[in-house]
Write a protein that holds these residues in place. Structure first.
Motif, PDB file in Angstrom:
ATOM      1  N   ASP A 136       0.855  -1.187   0.000  1.00  0.00           N
ATOM      2  CA  ASP A 136       0.000   0.000   0.000  1.00  0.00           C
ATOM      3  C   ASP A 136       0.894   1.241   0.000  1.00  0.00           C
ATOM      4  O   ASP A 136       1.470   1.606   1.020  1.00  0.00           O
ATOM      5  N   HIS A 137       0.998   1.874  -1.161  1.00  0.00           N
ATOM      6  CA  HIS A 137       1.925   3.007  -1.306  1.00  0.00           C
ATOM      7  C   HIS A 137       1.512   4.229  -0.495  1.00  0.00           C
ATOM      8  O   HIS A 137       2.337   5.087  -0.198  1.00  0.00           O
ATOM      9  N   THR A 138       0.228   4.291  -0.101  1.00  0.00           N
ATOM     10  CA  THR A 138      -0.194   5.482   0.659  1.00  0.00           C
ATOM     11  C   THR A 138       0.489   5.529   2.024  1.00  0.00           C
ATOM     12  O   THR A 138       0.609   6.594   2.626  1.00  0.00           O
ATOM     13  N   ALA A 139       0.977   4.360   2.495  1.00  0.00           N
ATOM     14  CA  ALA A 139       1.681   4.330   3.774  1.00  0.00           C
ATOM     15  C   ALA A 139       3.039   5.029   3.673  1.00  0.00           C
ATOM     16  O   ALA A 139       3.628   5.394   4.694  1.00  0.00           O
ATOM     17  N   PHE A 140       3.547   5.200   2.446  1.00  0.00           N
ATOM     18  CA  PHE A 140       4.879   5.787   2.254  1.00  0.00           C
ATOM     19  C   PHE A 140       4.815   7.302   2.060  1.00  0.00           C
ATOM     20  O   PHE A 140       5.850   7.948   1.898  1.00  0.00           O
ATOM     21  N   GLU A 141       3.622   7.868   2.025  1.00  0.00           N
ATOM     22  CA  GLU A 141       3.461   9.263   1.610  1.00  0.00           C
ATOM     23  C   GLU A 141       3.150  10.178   2.789  1.00  0.00           C
ATOM     24  O   GLU A 141       2.002  10.246   3.245  1.00  0.00           O
ATOM     25  N   PRO A 142       4.185  10.877   3.281  1.00  0.00           N
ATOM     26  CA  PRO A 142       3.923  11.842   4.363  1.00  0.00           C
ATOM     27  C   PRO A 142       2.853  12.830   3.904  1.00  0.00           C
ATOM     28  O   PRO A 142       2.872  13.283   2.774  1.00  0.00           O
ATOM     29  N   GLY A 143       1.919  13.109   4.771  1.00  0.00           N
ATOM     30  CA  GLY A 143       0.846  14.011   4.373  1.00  0.00           C
ATOM     31  C   GLY A 143      -0.402  13.256   3.972  1.00  0.00           C
ATOM     32  O   GLY A 143      -1.510  13.763   4.086  1.00  0.00           O
ATOM     33  N   ASN A 144      -0.236  12.037   3.490  1.00  0.00           N
ATOM     34  CA  ASN A 144      -1.399  11.199   3.219  1.00  0.00           C
ATOM     35  C   ASN A 144      -2.026  10.799   4.550  1.00  0.00           C
ATOM     36  O   ASN A 144      -1.327  10.517   5.519  1.00  0.00           O
ATOM     37  N   SER A 145      -3.353  10.759   4.592  1.00  0.00           N
ATOM     38  CA  SER A 145      -4.020  10.433   5.861  1.00  0.00           C
ATOM     39  C   SER A 145      -3.726   8.996   6.296  1.00  0.00           C
ATOM     40  O   SER A 145      -3.924   8.648   7.459  1.00  0.00           O
ATOM     41  N   HIS A 146      -3.240   8.184   5.369  1.00  0.00           N
ATOM     42  CA  HIS A 146      -2.912   6.792   5.703  1.00  0.00           C
ATOM     43  C   HIS A 146      -1.407   6.583   5.897  1.00  0.00           C
ATOM     44  O   HIS A 146      -0.937   5.451   5.969  1.00  0.00           O
ATOM     45  N   TYR A 147      -0.659   7.688   5.938  1.00  0.00           N
ATOM     46  CA  TYR A 147       0.793   7.601   6.103  1.00  0.00           C
ATOM     47  C   TYR A 147       1.154   6.851   7.380  1.00  0.00           C
ATOM     48  O   TYR A 147       0.555   7.061   8.440  1.00  0.00           O
ATOM     49  N   ASP A 148       2.134   5.936   7.258  1.00  0.00           N
ATOM     50  CA  ASP A 148       2.635   5.220   8.424  1.00  0.00           C
ATOM     51  C   ASP A 148       4.148   5.072   8.306  1.00  0.00           C
ATOM     52  O   ASP A 148       4.631   4.249   7.522  1.00  0.00           O
ATOM     53  N   PRO A 149       4.886   5.842   9.095  1.00  0.00           N
ATOM     54  CA  PRO A 149       6.350   5.869   8.946  1.00  0.00           C
ATOM     55  C   PRO A 149       7.017   4.528   9.223  1.00  0.00           C
ATOM     56  O   PRO A 149       8.149   4.315   8.798  1.00  0.00           O
ATOM     57  N   LYS A 150       6.338   3.612   9.900  1.00  0.00           N
ATOM     58  CA  LYS A 150       7.001   2.335  10.171  1.00  0.00           C
ATOM     59  C   LYS A 150       6.948   1.390   8.966  1.00  0.00           C
ATOM     60  O   LYS A 150       7.620   0.363   8.950  1.00  0.00           O
ATOM     61  N   SER A 151       6.143   1.728   7.968  1.00  0.00           N
ATOM     62  CA  SER A 151       6.101   0.920   6.754  1.00  0.00           C
ATOM     63  C   SER A 151       7.159   1.424   5.780  1.00  0.00           C
ATOM     64  O   SER A 151       7.139   2.587   5.382  1.00  0.00           O
ATOM     65  N   LYS A 152       8.111   0.539   5.421  1.00  0.00           N
ATOM     66  CA  LYS A 152       9.217   0.920   4.546  1.00  0.00           C
ATOM     67  C   LYS A 152       9.028   0.304   3.169  1.00  0.00           C
ATOM     68  O   LYS A 152       8.512  -0.815   3.050  1.00  0.00           O
ATOM     69  N   ARG A 153       9.531   1.015   2.165  1.00  0.00           N
ATOM     70  CA  ARG A 153       9.403   0.500   0.800  1.00  0.00           C
ATOM     71  C   ARG A 153      10.068  -0.863   0.635  1.00  0.00           C
ATOM     72  O   ARG A 153       9.601  -1.704  -0.133  1.00  0.00           O
ATOM     73  N   ASP A 154      11.178  -1.073   1.363  1.00  0.00           N
ATOM     74  CA  ASP A 154      11.870  -2.360   1.230  1.00  0.00           C
ATOM     75  C   ASP A 154      11.362  -3.401   2.236  1.00  0.00           C
ATOM     76  O   ASP A 154      11.848  -4.536   2.263  1.00  0.00           O
ATOM     77  N   ASN A 155      10.401  -2.992   3.059  1.00  0.00           N
ATOM     78  CA  ASN A 155       9.808  -3.934   4.014  1.00  0.00           C
ATOM     79  C   ASN A 155       8.425  -3.417   4.419  1.00  0.00           C
ATOM     80  O   ASN A 155       8.217  -2.969   5.542  1.00  0.00           O
ATOM     81  N   PRO A 156       7.487  -3.490   3.487  1.00  0.00           N
ATOM     82  CA  PRO A 156       6.188  -2.840   3.704  1.00  0.00           C
ATOM     83  C   PRO A 156       5.380  -3.506   4.820  1.00  0.00           C
ATOM     84  O   PRO A 156       5.403  -4.734   4.960  1.00  0.00           O
ATOM     85  N   THR A 157       4.705  -2.685   5.586  1.00  0.00           N
ATOM     86  CA  THR A 157       3.824  -3.195   6.633  1.00  0.00           C
ATOM     87  C   THR A 157       2.424  -3.457   6.081  1.00  0.00           C
ATOM     88  O   THR A 157       1.772  -4.421   6.465  1.00  0.00           O
ATOM     89  N   TRP A 158       1.992  -2.572   5.194  1.00  0.00           N
ATOM     90  CA  TRP A 158       0.583  -2.592   4.768  1.00  0.00           C
ATOM     91  C   TRP A 158       0.442  -2.936   3.295  1.00  0.00           C
ATOM     92  O   TRP A 158       1.274  -2.535   2.479  1.00  0.00           O
ATOM     93  N   TYR A 159      -0.638  -3.635   2.990  1.00  0.00           N
ATOM     94  CA  TYR A 159      -0.873  -4.141   1.637  1.00  0.00           C
ATOM     95  C   TYR A 159      -2.250  -3.736   1.140  1.00  0.00           C
ATOM     96  O   TYR A 159      -3.153  -3.394   1.921  1.00  0.00           O
TER      97      TYR A 159
END
Length: 163
Positions: free
Chosen positions: A81-104
């Motif tokens: 889920d790319h929205t987790a990578f986007e600061p400012g997005n309401s679904h942003y989650d800093p613990k989800s990393k592009r190389d180790n995503p938390t959310w799908y």
DNA sequence: GCCAACGTTGGC
DNA sequence: GCCAACGTTGGC
């Protein structure tokens, strides 16, 4: 080992003020990515179990009326889920990393918008649906498995033949 | 608007 | 690892 190919069924909840079945209908190709799921149990379903071709019941929560409003089909299985990578997005989650995503998320395409929504109050009256996860009090899971029996019953209540 | 159910957080 | 506090979900 042979891959199990049995079609599975799911119920996706959405608050129509955030994203309704009419919004889905207006999407290009009537297809959307299902972003913003931030619950581990639901994440596991999206990442591991929801498969291309599976059936989805589209449910309007926190709405009037509360109802299953149509069906969709899964057109892309779980991916980050790319929205987790986007600061400012309401679904942003800093613990989800592009190389180790938390959310799908998955992609779904509208199949049928029910002419008459199948209201929760109606579902509650149906004996064969008394075990349905959606109807259990306190069930907050936003991605829920649905049995083949429940799927057929809901389509029958909606007057939909083929799906 | 109320509140029960549930998930997460953080102190210890 | 426990558990109280807190925040969110979502039906009613």
């Amino acid at each position: 080992m042979a891959k199990k190919s049995t079609r599975q069924f799911w119920l996706f909840k959405s608050e129509p003020e955030a994203f309704s079945i009419d919004d889905l209908e207006r999407c290009p190709d009537q297809t959307t990515y299902w972003d913003g799921v931030r619950n581990y149990q639901a994440r596991n379903f999206l990442r591991d179990s929801v498969s291309v071709g599976d059936g989805v019941l589209f449910y309007h929560s926190n709405a009037d009326p509360l109802a299953i409003v149509g069906t969709a089909t899964v057109v892309k299985a779980g991916y980050p889920d790319h929205t987790a990578f986007e600061p400012g997005n309401s679904h942003y989650d800093p613990k989800s990393k592009r190389d180790n995503p938390t959310w799908y998320m998955v992609d779904i395409r509208l199949v049928t918008k029910f002419r008459v929504p199948v209201e929760r109050s109606k579902l509650l009256e149906v004996k064969s649906l008394e075990e349905m996860m959606l109807l259990r009090r306190g069930s907050r899971l936003s991605i829920q498995p649905v049995t083949a029996t429940e799927w057929r019953e809901v389509l029958s209540l909606a007057g939909v033949k083929e799906n």
